[in-house]
Structure formats: C-alpha cells, structure tokens
Enzyme design. Structure first.
Site, PDB file in Angstrom:
ATOM      1  N   GLU A 245       0.040   9.550   1.707  1.00 14.05           N
ATOM      2  CA  GLU A 245      -0.887   9.766   2.656  1.00 14.05           C
ATOM      3  C   GLU A 245      -0.359   9.423   3.857  1.00 14.05           C
ATOM      4  O   GLU A 245      -0.226   8.070   4.392  1.00 14.05           O
ATOM      5  CB  GLU A 245      -1.994   8.750   2.345  1.00 14.05           C
ATOM      6  CG  GLU A 245      -2.742   9.221   1.097  1.00 14.05           C
ATOM      7  CD  GLU A 245      -3.464  10.384   1.267  1.00 14.05           C
ATOM      8  OE1 GLU A 245      -3.788  11.131   2.209  1.00 14.05           O
ATOM      9  OE2 GLU A 245      -3.896  10.789   0.019  1.00 14.05           O
ATOM     10  N   CYS A 279      -6.266   7.041  10.656  1.00 12.26           N
ATOM     11  CA  CYS A 279      -5.349   8.265  10.509  1.00 12.26           C
ATOM     12  C   CYS A 279      -6.044   9.366  10.568  1.00 12.26           C
ATOM     13  O   CYS A 279      -5.419  10.415  11.151  1.00 12.26           O
ATOM     14  CB  CYS A 279      -4.812   8.095   9.162  1.00 12.26           C
ATOM     15  SG  CYS A 279      -6.102   7.919   7.709  1.00 12.26           S
TER      16      CYS A 279
HETATM   17  P1  NDP Z   1       4.129   2.087   8.199  1.00 11.39           P
HETATM   18  O1  NDP Z   1       4.730   3.471   7.838  1.00 11.39           O
HETATM   19  O2  NDP Z   1       4.954   1.404   9.385  1.00 11.39           O
HETATM   20  O3  NDP Z   1       3.818   1.200   7.196  1.00 11.39           O
HETATM   21  C1  NDP Z   1       3.283   1.320   5.902  1.00 11.39           C
HETATM   22  C2  NDP Z   1       3.647   0.501   4.922  1.00 11.39           C
HETATM   23  O4  NDP Z   1       4.770   0.640   4.246  1.00 11.39           O
HETATM   24  C3  NDP Z   1       3.635  -1.055   5.164  1.00 11.39           C
HETATM   25  O5  NDP Z   1       3.048  -1.982   4.218  1.00 11.39           O
HETATM   26  C4  NDP Z   1       4.972  -1.174   5.546  1.00 11.39           C
HETATM   27  O6  NDP Z   1       5.356  -2.704   5.238  1.00 11.39           O
HETATM   28  C5  NDP Z   1       5.550  -0.305   4.356  1.00 11.39           C
HETATM   29  N1  NDP Z   1       7.001  -0.230   4.728  1.00 11.39           N
HETATM   30  C6  NDP Z   1       7.832  -0.239   5.631  1.00 11.39           C
HETATM   31  N2  NDP Z   1       9.063   0.271   5.539  1.00 11.39           N
HETATM   32  C7  NDP Z   1       9.305   0.386   4.255  1.00 11.39           C
HETATM   33  C8  NDP Z   1      10.085   0.845   3.463  1.00 11.39           C
HETATM   34  N3  NDP Z   1      11.585   1.113   4.045  1.00 11.39           N
HETATM   35  N4  NDP Z   1       9.969   1.270   2.236  1.00 11.39           N
HETATM   36  C9  NDP Z   1       8.714   0.977   1.647  1.00 11.39           C
HETATM   37  N5  NDP Z   1       7.764   0.509   2.508  1.00 11.39           N
HETATM   38  C10 NDP Z   1       7.894   0.219   3.554  1.00 11.39           C
HETATM   39  O7  NDP Z   1       2.585   2.509   8.717  1.00 11.39           O
HETATM   40  P2  NDP Z   1       1.463   1.495   9.504  1.00 11.39           P
HETATM   41  O8  NDP Z   1       1.402   0.244   8.701  1.00 11.39           O
HETATM   42  O9  NDP Z   1       2.084   1.551  11.023  1.00 11.39           O
HETATM   43  O10 NDP Z   1       0.248   2.460   9.263  1.00 11.39           O
HETATM   44  C11 NDP Z   1      -0.154   3.275  10.449  1.00 11.39           C
HETATM   45  C12 NDP Z   1       0.042   4.808   9.737  1.00 11.39           C
HETATM   46  O11 NDP Z   1      -0.561   4.984   8.351  1.00 11.39           O
HETATM   47  C13 NDP Z   1      -0.318   5.711  10.755  1.00 11.39           C
HETATM   48  O12 NDP Z   1       0.684   6.872  10.866  1.00 11.39           O
HETATM   49  C14 NDP Z   1      -1.675   6.324  10.190  1.00 11.39           C
HETATM   50  O13 NDP Z   1      -1.976   7.594  10.305  1.00 11.39           O
HETATM   51  C15 NDP Z   1      -1.117   6.224   8.619  1.00 11.39           C
HETATM   52  N6  NDP Z   1      -2.419   6.441   7.747  1.00 11.39           N
HETATM   53  C16 NDP Z   1      -2.552   7.209   6.803  1.00 11.39           C
HETATM   54  C17 NDP Z   1      -3.758   7.258   6.100  1.00 11.39           C
HETATM   55  C18 NDP Z   1      -3.951   8.242   5.098  1.00 11.39           C
HETATM   56  O14 NDP Z   1      -4.763   8.178   4.290  1.00 11.39           O
HETATM   57  N7  NDP Z   1      -3.437   9.436   5.347  1.00 11.39           N
HETATM   58  C19 NDP Z   1      -4.780   6.186   6.161  1.00 11.39           C
HETATM   59  C20 NDP Z   1      -4.294   5.112   6.891  1.00 11.39           C
HETATM   60  C21 NDP Z   1      -3.311   5.358   7.824  1.00 11.39           C
HETATM   61  P3  NDP Z   1       5.411  -3.469   6.789  1.00 11.39           P
HETATM   62  O15 NDP Z   1       4.081  -3.494   7.197  1.00 11.39           O
HETATM   63  O16 NDP Z   1       5.535  -4.735   5.887  1.00 11.39           O
HETATM   64  O17 NDP Z   1       6.423  -2.893   7.568  1.00 11.39           O
END
Ligand code: NDP
Length: 498
Positions: A245, A279
């Site tokens: 997602e 999102c």
């Molecule tokens: P990120 O991609 O920065 O992070 C998402 C999650 O992935 C966090 O828990 C993060 O941990 C973790 N993460 C970071 N690096 C890695 C890695 N290398 N391997 C595995 N996991 C990792 O997104 P955001 O938290 O900034 O969220 C916002 C984004 O999410 C926006 O683009 C939004 O559109 C999208 N989104 C999509 C939705 C959907 O249903 N399609 C719903 C809600 C949001 P950490 O935070 O600790 O870095």
C-alpha cells in the site's frame, strides 16, 4: 547521557525508542528497540502462537476479535488522546480514524468464515466424476509494517484481516508512532492472553528491514513508494509474498453539473483533514471551465475558515518535521513556475504548522502537481471538460484513490480513473466501507486490504479434488486406451469445437 529531543523527531535513548509530540515536544512513548535477534524471536514465538490461533477456527477467533473491538470502542477516547499526543492529529480526526478501524475489525471477524471457509466448488463436464473443494488457509505469520499518518486505521487494515484469516501478526509501527502500535497489541493481548498472537517490534527503518528478513510468511507494507521498493527487494530474496500500500497523489474531478457547495466542502475535507497527511488525500483538483471560478471561491472561503494549532483546531502540526521542507519546496515550485496562491502560499509554512494553501494555474510538470506533498495544500486546475480531467488525473504513475463530483457522467468518469478506488460526490469514503477492497495501482502498490479481497489476501487458496465416481472418459491415467482418447477427442469437439 540523555538524547536531545526535537519535537516530533523520534530518538533512541539508552536502547529505547522515544517518540514525542510534534506540537509540544512532550514525550509520548518509550519502547525498547528490537535487535535482529529480537525480531527473529518475535516471529518464531508468533509462529507457534499462530498455530494455536488457527486451531481456534473461525468461530473462536470471531468471539475474541469481537471482544477486542468492544475494548477499542470502550477506550476510544483514551486511544484518540494517545494518537493526538504522539502524532499531533486533532482528537476529532483521531476519533474518526479509530471508528473506521473498529468497523473493519468487526466486519473482518464476522465475515472471515463465510469468505475463507471450506466450500464445495462446482465441477464441469470434464472431470465431472470429481468434486472440488476450496478453502483459504492462513499463511502463518504475517509481518505488518505501518506508517505514522494513520497509526490505528492503517495497521488494523492489514492486521485485523490477517488475524481474522487465522494468521499471527508481528507489527513494526512507524518510529513516529510506536506507542500507538504498542497500545494496539497490548489491548489485543488483554482479550487473547494465552499466546503472543499479535505483537510489535520497535525501532527505526532497520527493524522494518529485519522483519522482511525474519522468515515471515507474508509481509504487508504500508508506506512510501520508495521504501516499498526496498521492502520488495528484501522479500524477493526469500520469495516472501508482499502486499504494497504505497503513496498517492489523488485527484478530484469537478464536472459542470456538480453541486459546487458539496464539492467544495468535500474537497477541503479530503485535502486538509489530518493536515493533508493522508495517502488517499485529495492533492490535485481538476474543475471544468464552466464552474472553475465559482468552485475555487467556495474552496478558498471554506479552507480559509479552518483553524490551525495544537489543541481543539481543525489542522494540527505536521507530524514528521522533515516533511515541512517537502511542503515548502512544492509551494515554492508552484509559485516560481507561474502558479498563484489564492489562499496561503509560502508564508503559510510556519513550523510545525502549515496553514491551508490553495494554488491555481500551476503547470502540470510542477512538483506540486506530480509529487506527494502531504500537507494541507491543494492545486486546482482549469480543464475543458471531464475527458481532459481524466487524462490529466491519469498522467501520473500513482493510482491510489480519487473523487468525482457531478451527476450525468460521474460513474463513467470514476470508472475511467486509473486508480484502485474512487468516491462519487464525496471524498475518502471508500476507506471506511469495510465491504469494499482498498488498494492502488502503479506506484501506489498492489494487493488489497479490506473487504472480501482483503481477507483473501491473507489466506492461501487450497484446492482439493475428490473422486465421486468411476471415470467415464479416463484420460489422466496410463490405463487409458486409444479408444478412450478417441472418445475424448470426439467429446471435446462436440463440447467446444463450434
Ligand atoms: P515510510 O515508507 O517512510 O515508512 C513506512 C514504514 O516502513 C515505517 O514503519 C518505516 O519505519 C518502515 N521502514 C523504513 N525503512 C524500511 C526498510 N528499509 N525496510 C522495511 N521497513 C522500513 O512511510 P511513512 O511512514 O513516511 O508513511 C507515509 C507514506 O505512507 C506516504 O507515502 C503515504 O501515502 C503512505 N501511505 C499509504 C497508505 C495506503 O494505504 N496506500 C496509507 C497510509 C500511508 P520507520 O518509520 O521506523 O523509518
């Protein structure tokens, strides 16, 4: 030595992940950071717990999950307060988010048996002597990686459906909202104390990466498209299936026969709720020429009334401080490329807040139109007609949701949007309808949460055939004779050769 806290920026302090309010800097959560070994251990424990959980069957799981959703309903104010403190989200928005999550838990719990349980499948003339049986069995352990912007709704969208399907879940909440993630798993453990069926591991991105390598049977990721690529690459090494997602840049189309007051109201809500950090938030609007000016006026009037600040306001702080630079860059790029701010503009960026901003005449190549802004900003563009609006809306690689306001052409227009979801004469509503699947296309990801598709996403189709009678046309055996094969050829020509 104590780490320095910048409001909203999570820090690691003596092996603990510390989250703080982006508005006040007040500490919100303090949780132990998981090592690689901790993550593996969590998945191992979850595997045994998952077998126990799967063994409860749909009825046993349904009872427990309904108790969990009752607990969330009873404690909704407490959870909303934590969401507010940790992420800065206005409490009313947090309530709406949790209500939606509760609805999803309820639906997933009640419908998992019907959607995933064993059933007979009709056989056809070929192999009529066999009966077909289908069921969806749990994968085992599902890893869920979630973002910070909807720290309840988003992980629950995967976790509730995975749990209802009989899987154990290990959640890695965003580093910005670990306390909310821990609250969710703690509340689940209150109603399912026997085994660690739903647990959390905390830390920065490397802990998410460790979860991808930990031996989970499926990984459900919600977050940015850039991180999604890393997650897929990591999971590819072990052929671990993934659900993605990703981000979005959702468009709203306002047709000439739209109710402009309703369109403006929904546009401001869809674009600016949760300070635009959604999102499926509306980021771009295409309004047809005949209604453009009136529509922009109505949006500016409504958005101009929104209040901004830490408590009791419509718009709270930007949760992730570094996102403010992205929002500022997009507003500046829109202005320098010839756009105009009819509300807000560069001066609207007052960290940790961004005031409502409405931009018009912004070229389509601008970052403000092409990239995810994640702030309370909207671009509104004038288009000739709904056809041009669809062409422009579909021009990006993102394709998550979208919205259409209008009457005669609205359904046809919504169907033509290259997106996984669309709402007609509303915005964001598909997210709350538990009977509908949720997910995107292109850079917005693939796979579905919510609804029947969302349940099937967390089950492995298991197909069984069972002999009911002797074969009249034996073919799948070395015992067949040339005459049997000749009869088969004749039969197939009669059946399909016309
Ligand atoms: P990120 O991609 O920065 O992070 C998402 C999650 O992935 C966090 O828990 C993060 O941990 C973790 N993460 C970071 N690096 C890695 C890695 N290398 N391997 C595995 N996991 C990792 O997104 P955001 O938290 O900034 O969220 C916002 C984004 O999410 C926006 O683009 C939004 O559109 C999208 N989104 C999509 C939705 C959907 O249903 N399609 C719903 C809600 C949001 P950490 O935070 O600790 O870095």
């Amino acid at each position: 030595m104590t780490a320095v806290h910048i409001p909203g920026v999570p820090v690691i302090d003596a092996g603990q992940l510390v989250s703080t309010s982006p508005a006040t800097g007040a500490e919100a959560g303090r949780l132990p950071v998981a090592t690689d070994a901790d993550v593996r251990q969590a998945v191992e424990s979850a595997r045994a717990a998952g077998e126990w959980w799967a063994g409860l069957g749909f009825t046993g799981r349904r009872q427990r999950m309904l108790r969990w959703r009752a607990l969330l309903a009873k404690r909704i104010e407490q959870l909303a307060e934590l969401v507010h403190v940790e992420g800065g989200k206005p409490t009313a928005d947090a309530i709406v988010e949790i209500v939606t999550a509760i609805e999803h838990i309820d639906w997933a719990a009640r419908n998992a048996g019907r959607v995933l349980g064993p059933r007979r499948v009709r056989s056809r003339l070929i192999l009529a002597e066999f009966s077909g049986h289908l069921e969806y069995q749990p994968h085992g352990v599902v890893g869920v990686i979630g973002p910070w912007n909807y720290p309840v709704f988003t992980p629950i969208g995967s976790a509730a459906y995975a749990l209802a399907a009989g899987n154990a879940v290990v959640l890695k909440p965003s580093e910005y909202t670990p306390a909310v993630g821990q609250w969710l798993v703690d509340s689940f453990a209150e109603v399912v104390p026997e085994q660690p069926v739903f647990t959390a591991v905390h830390g920065l991105g490397d802990v998410g990466a460790a979860l991808c390598h930990s031996g989970v049977d499926k990984l459900a990721f919600t977050g940015s498209t850039a991180t999604a690529r890393k997650v897929m690459a990591a999971c590819a090494e072990t052929l671990t299936p993934v659900l993605i997602e990703g981000g979005g840049k959702d468009a709203m189309i306002v047709d000439s026969d739209a109710d402009l007051d309703a369109a403006a109201e929904a546009c401001v809500w869809g674009g600016m709720t949760n300070a635009g950090q959604t999102c499926i938030g509306i980021e771009r609007v295409y309004a047809v020429d005949a209604v453009f000016d009136a529509f922009v006026d109505k949006v500016v009037t409504r958005a101009g009334r929104l209040t901004v600040g830490p408590e009791g306001t419509d718009i709270g702080p930007i949760t992730m401080p570094k996102q403010i630079d992205v929002i500022r860059r997009h507003i500046d790029a829109a202005i320098t490329s010839g756009g105009r701010a009819v509300l807000g503009g560069p001066s609207a960026v007052q960290p940790p807040y961004v005031h409502p901003t409405v931009l018009v005449d912004v070229p389509e190549e601008s970052a403000a139109v092409r990239e995810e802004t994640f702030g309370p900003t909207l671009t509104i563009s004038r288009v000739r007609d709904a056809d041009e609006a669809v062409t422009r809306a579909n021009a990006l690689s993102y394709g998550l949701g979208g919205s259409v306001f209008g009457r005669r052409r609205a359904v046809a227009t919504a169907r033509r949007l290259r997106s996984g979801m669309a709402s007609i004469n509303s915005t964001l509503t598909f997210a709350g309808m538990s009977t509908l699947p949720f997910g995107g296309v292109g850079d917005s990801g693939f796979g579905r949460i919510h609804g029947e598709d969302g349940l099937r996403e967390f089950g492995r189709a298991k197909a069984i055939t069972r002999r009911r009678a002797r074969s009249l046309l034996p073919s799948m055996t070395f015992e067949r004779t040339p005459a049997d094969v000749a009869r088969l050829v004749k039969a197939i020509k009669v059946m399909y050769g016309r």
